[in-house]
Design an enzyme around this catalytic site. Structure first.
Site, PDB file in Angstrom:
ATOM      1  N   ALA A   1     -95.016 -46.452 -22.409  1.00 30.28           N
ATOM      2  CA  ALA A   1     -96.792 -46.680 -22.668  1.00 30.28           C
ATOM      3  C   ALA A   1     -97.309 -47.116 -21.762  1.00 30.28           C
ATOM      4  O   ALA A   1     -98.419 -46.653 -21.451  1.00 30.28           O
ATOM      5  CB  ALA A   1     -96.831 -46.738 -24.229  1.00 30.28           C
ATOM      6  N   GLU A   2     -96.676 -48.547 -20.917  1.00 29.35           N
ATOM      7  CA  GLU A   2     -96.829 -48.814 -20.279  1.00 29.35           C
ATOM      8  C   GLU A   2     -96.932 -48.261 -18.913  1.00 29.35           C
ATOM      9  O   GLU A   2     -97.997 -48.192 -17.893  1.00 29.35           O
ATOM     10  CB  GLU A   2     -96.517 -50.767 -20.735  1.00 29.35           C
ATOM     11  CG  GLU A   2     -96.728 -51.004 -21.204  1.00 29.35           C
ATOM     12  CD  GLU A   2     -98.271 -51.195 -21.717  1.00 29.35           C
ATOM     13  OE1 GLU A   2     -98.783 -51.818 -20.454  1.00 29.35           O
ATOM     14  OE2 GLU A   2     -98.453 -52.266 -22.195  1.00 29.35           O
TER      15      GLU A   2
END
Length: 197
Positions: free
Chosen positions: A22-23
Protein backbone atom coordinates in the site's frame (compact mmCIF):
# COMPACT_ATOMS: atom_id res chain seq x y z
CA UNK A 1 13.96 -9.67 4.10
CA UNK A 2 10.33 -9.16 5.13
CA UNK A 3 9.70 -12.59 6.72
CA UNK A 4 12.94 -12.44 8.73
CA UNK A 5 12.38 -8.90 9.99
CA UNK A 6 8.69 -9.50 10.72
CA UNK A 7 9.57 -12.63 12.66
CA UNK A 8 12.28 -10.87 14.68
CA UNK A 9 9.72 -8.29 15.90
CA UNK A 10 6.88 -10.83 16.20
CA UNK A 11 4.71 -9.00 13.66
CA UNK A 12 2.79 -10.98 11.05
CA UNK A 13 4.62 -11.13 7.73
CA UNK A 14 1.27 -10.60 5.98
CA UNK A 15 0.77 -7.26 7.77
CA UNK A 16 4.24 -5.96 6.90
CA UNK A 17 3.77 -7.03 3.25
CA UNK A 18 0.34 -5.40 3.10
CA UNK A 19 1.73 -2.09 4.41
CA UNK A 20 4.66 -2.20 1.98
CA UNK A 21 2.34 -2.87 -0.98
CA UNK A 22 0.00 0.00 0.00
CA UNK A 23 2.79 2.43 0.85
CA UNK A 24 5.36 1.97 -1.93
CA UNK A 25 4.51 -1.16 -3.94
CA UNK A 26 8.04 -2.39 -3.10
CA UNK A 27 9.78 0.76 -4.37
CA UNK A 28 12.65 1.38 -1.93
CA UNK A 29 13.25 4.83 -3.45
CA UNK A 30 9.67 6.08 -3.13
CA UNK A 31 9.16 9.56 -1.63
CA UNK A 32 5.68 10.96 -1.01
CA UNK A 33 4.63 14.57 -1.43
CA UNK A 34 4.50 14.79 2.38
CA UNK A 35 8.11 13.58 2.66
CA UNK A 36 7.55 9.92 3.65
CA UNK A 37 10.44 7.75 2.50
CA UNK A 38 11.15 4.24 1.29
CA UNK A 39 9.39 0.87 1.36
CA UNK A 40 7.19 1.60 4.36
CA UNK A 41 6.93 5.35 3.65
CA UNK A 42 8.26 6.52 6.98
CA UNK A 43 8.27 10.16 7.96
CA UNK A 44 11.73 11.25 9.16
CA UNK A 45 10.25 12.38 12.52
CA UNK A 46 8.70 8.93 13.09
CA UNK A 47 11.97 7.21 12.13
CA UNK A 48 13.86 9.46 14.56
CA UNK A 49 11.71 8.03 17.38
CA UNK A 50 13.40 4.70 16.62
CA UNK A 51 16.93 6.10 16.41
CA UNK A 52 17.10 6.64 12.63
CA UNK A 53 17.99 10.32 12.49
CA UNK A 54 19.27 10.51 8.91
CA UNK A 55 16.49 10.54 6.27
CA UNK A 56 18.98 9.12 3.73
CA UNK A 57 19.21 5.91 5.79
CA UNK A 58 15.50 5.32 5.17
CA UNK A 59 16.31 4.50 1.53
CA UNK A 60 18.13 1.39 2.79
CA UNK A 61 15.46 -1.33 2.51
CA UNK A 62 16.59 -3.15 5.64
CA UNK A 63 16.69 0.00 7.79
CA UNK A 64 13.29 1.06 6.45
CA UNK A 65 11.69 -2.35 7.02
CA UNK A 66 13.11 -2.66 10.54
CA UNK A 67 11.98 0.84 11.50
CA UNK A 68 8.52 0.47 9.95
CA UNK A 69 8.02 -2.96 11.52
CA UNK A 70 9.06 -1.65 14.94
CA UNK A 71 6.53 1.14 14.50
CA UNK A 72 3.83 -1.40 13.58
CA UNK A 73 4.77 -3.46 16.65
CA UNK A 74 4.38 -0.44 18.91
CA UNK A 75 1.00 0.41 17.36
CA UNK A 76 -0.16 -3.21 17.75
CA UNK A 77 0.75 -3.04 21.44
CA UNK A 78 -0.88 0.36 21.94
CA UNK A 79 -4.13 -0.57 20.17
CA UNK A 80 -4.24 -4.12 21.55
CA UNK A 81 -3.93 -5.83 18.14
CA UNK A 82 -6.92 -3.95 16.70
CA UNK A 83 -5.72 -4.03 13.10
CA UNK A 84 -8.19 -1.38 11.93
CA UNK A 85 -6.92 1.16 14.46
CA UNK A 86 -3.30 0.18 13.87
CA UNK A 87 -3.58 0.69 10.13
CA UNK A 88 -5.43 3.99 10.52
CA UNK A 89 -2.78 5.20 12.96
CA UNK A 90 0.02 4.14 10.60
CA UNK A 91 -1.53 6.33 7.89
CA UNK A 92 -3.14 9.29 9.70
CA UNK A 93 -1.08 9.31 12.89
CA UNK A 94 -1.86 8.23 16.43
CA UNK A 95 -2.93 11.72 17.44
CA UNK A 96 -5.75 11.74 14.89
CA UNK A 97 -6.91 8.24 15.84
CA UNK A 98 -6.88 9.09 19.55
CA UNK A 99 -8.51 12.50 19.11
CA UNK A 100 -11.36 11.12 16.98
CA UNK A 101 -11.80 7.98 19.09
CA UNK A 102 -10.87 5.91 16.01
CA UNK A 103 -13.47 7.65 13.84
CA UNK A 104 -11.04 8.98 11.24
CA UNK A 105 -12.99 10.23 8.23
CA UNK A 106 -10.12 11.28 5.96
CA UNK A 107 -10.92 9.66 2.62
CA UNK A 108 -7.24 8.83 2.07
CA UNK A 109 -7.08 7.00 5.41
CA UNK A 110 -10.32 5.10 4.79
CA UNK A 111 -9.14 3.98 1.34
CA UNK A 112 -5.72 3.11 2.74
CA UNK A 113 -7.13 1.08 5.63
CA UNK A 114 -9.36 -0.91 3.31
CA UNK A 115 -6.50 -1.52 0.84
CA UNK A 116 -4.12 -2.70 3.58
CA UNK A 117 -6.71 -5.05 5.08
CA UNK A 118 -7.48 -6.55 1.68
CA UNK A 119 -3.74 -6.98 0.94
CA UNK A 120 -3.25 -8.45 4.41
CA UNK A 121 -5.90 -11.09 3.70
CA UNK A 122 -4.44 -11.75 0.24
CA UNK A 123 -1.04 -12.40 1.82
CA UNK A 124 -2.50 -14.95 4.25
CA UNK A 125 -3.24 -12.76 7.27
CA UNK A 126 -5.43 -14.49 9.82
CA UNK A 127 -6.30 -11.82 12.40
CA UNK A 128 -9.99 -10.86 12.46
CA UNK A 129 -10.44 -7.81 10.23
CA UNK A 130 -14.12 -7.96 9.24
CA UNK A 131 -15.14 -5.49 11.97
CA UNK A 132 -12.45 -3.08 10.79
CA UNK A 133 -13.81 -3.24 7.22
CA UNK A 134 -17.33 -2.64 8.51
CA UNK A 135 -16.09 0.37 10.49
CA UNK A 136 -14.41 1.78 7.37
CA UNK A 137 -17.70 1.46 5.46
CA UNK A 138 -19.61 3.15 8.30
CA UNK A 139 -17.08 5.98 8.51
CA UNK A 140 -17.25 6.40 4.74
CA UNK A 141 -21.04 6.72 5.11
CA UNK A 142 -20.67 9.32 7.88
CA UNK A 143 -18.25 11.25 5.68
CA UNK A 144 -20.69 11.11 2.74
CA UNK A 145 -23.62 12.31 4.88
CA UNK A 146 -21.59 15.19 6.34
CA UNK A 147 -20.43 16.24 2.86
CA UNK A 148 -24.01 16.04 1.56
CA UNK A 149 -25.22 18.35 4.32
CA UNK A 150 -22.37 20.74 3.57
CA UNK A 151 -23.25 20.76 -0.13
CA UNK A 152 -26.91 21.39 0.65
CA UNK A 153 -25.97 24.40 2.77
CA UNK A 154 -23.61 25.69 0.12
CA UNK A 155 -25.99 25.33 -2.81
CA UNK A 156 -29.37 25.95 -1.20
CA UNK A 157 -31.19 28.42 -3.45
CA UNK A 158 -32.93 31.09 -1.30
CA UNK A 159 -35.51 31.56 -4.07
CA UNK A 160 -36.85 28.12 -3.22
CA UNK A 161 -37.90 29.33 0.23
CA UNK A 162 -41.62 30.02 0.60
CA UNK A 163 -41.24 33.18 2.72
CA UNK A 164 -41.30 36.50 0.85
CA UNK A 165 -39.76 39.76 2.01
CA UNK A 166 -40.16 43.33 0.83
CA UNK A 167 -37.76 46.24 1.17
CA UNK A 168 -38.61 48.79 3.85
CA UNK A 169 -36.24 51.50 2.64
CA UNK A 170 -35.62 53.43 -0.54
CA UNK A 171 -33.90 51.14 -3.09
CA UNK A 172 -30.67 53.17 -3.02
CA UNK A 173 -30.42 52.57 0.76
CA UNK A 174 -30.57 48.80 0.34
CA UNK A 175 -26.81 48.85 -0.02
CA UNK A 176 -25.64 47.73 3.47
CA UNK A 177 -22.73 50.17 3.28
CA UNK A 178 -25.20 53.09 3.09
CA UNK A 179 -27.64 51.76 5.66
CA UNK A 180 -27.76 53.54 9.03
CA UNK A 181 -27.20 51.44 12.10
CA UNK A 182 -28.28 52.03 15.65
CA UNK A 183 -31.49 52.21 17.68
CA UNK A 184 -33.19 54.62 15.22
CA UNK A 185 -32.48 52.54 12.12
CA UNK A 186 -35.15 50.55 10.33
CA UNK A 187 -34.70 46.97 9.12
CA UNK A 188 -33.72 46.72 5.48
CA UNK A 189 -36.39 44.05 4.84
CA UNK A 190 -39.55 42.83 6.53
CA UNK A 191 -41.75 39.81 6.04
CA UNK A 192 -44.36 40.39 3.34
CA UNK A 193 -47.46 39.02 5.07
CA UNK A 194 -49.75 39.91 2.15
CA UNK A 195 -48.45 36.86 0.29
CA UNK A 196 -48.93 34.39 3.14
CA UNK A 197 -52.22 32.47 2.67
Amino acid sequence: MIPGIASSYKVETALVRAVVVAESNYNAHAVSGAGAIGLMQLMPATAADYGVTSPERLFDPEVNLRTGTRHLKRLLRKYENDYGRVIMAYNAGEGVVDRTNSRVTYLETLNYTEAVIRNYRRHGGTAPTQDALRQVQALRGMRYNRNSRRLLKKYLDPSLLSLKVKPTLDVRLLNPALHDIGPESRPMFELDTSRIP
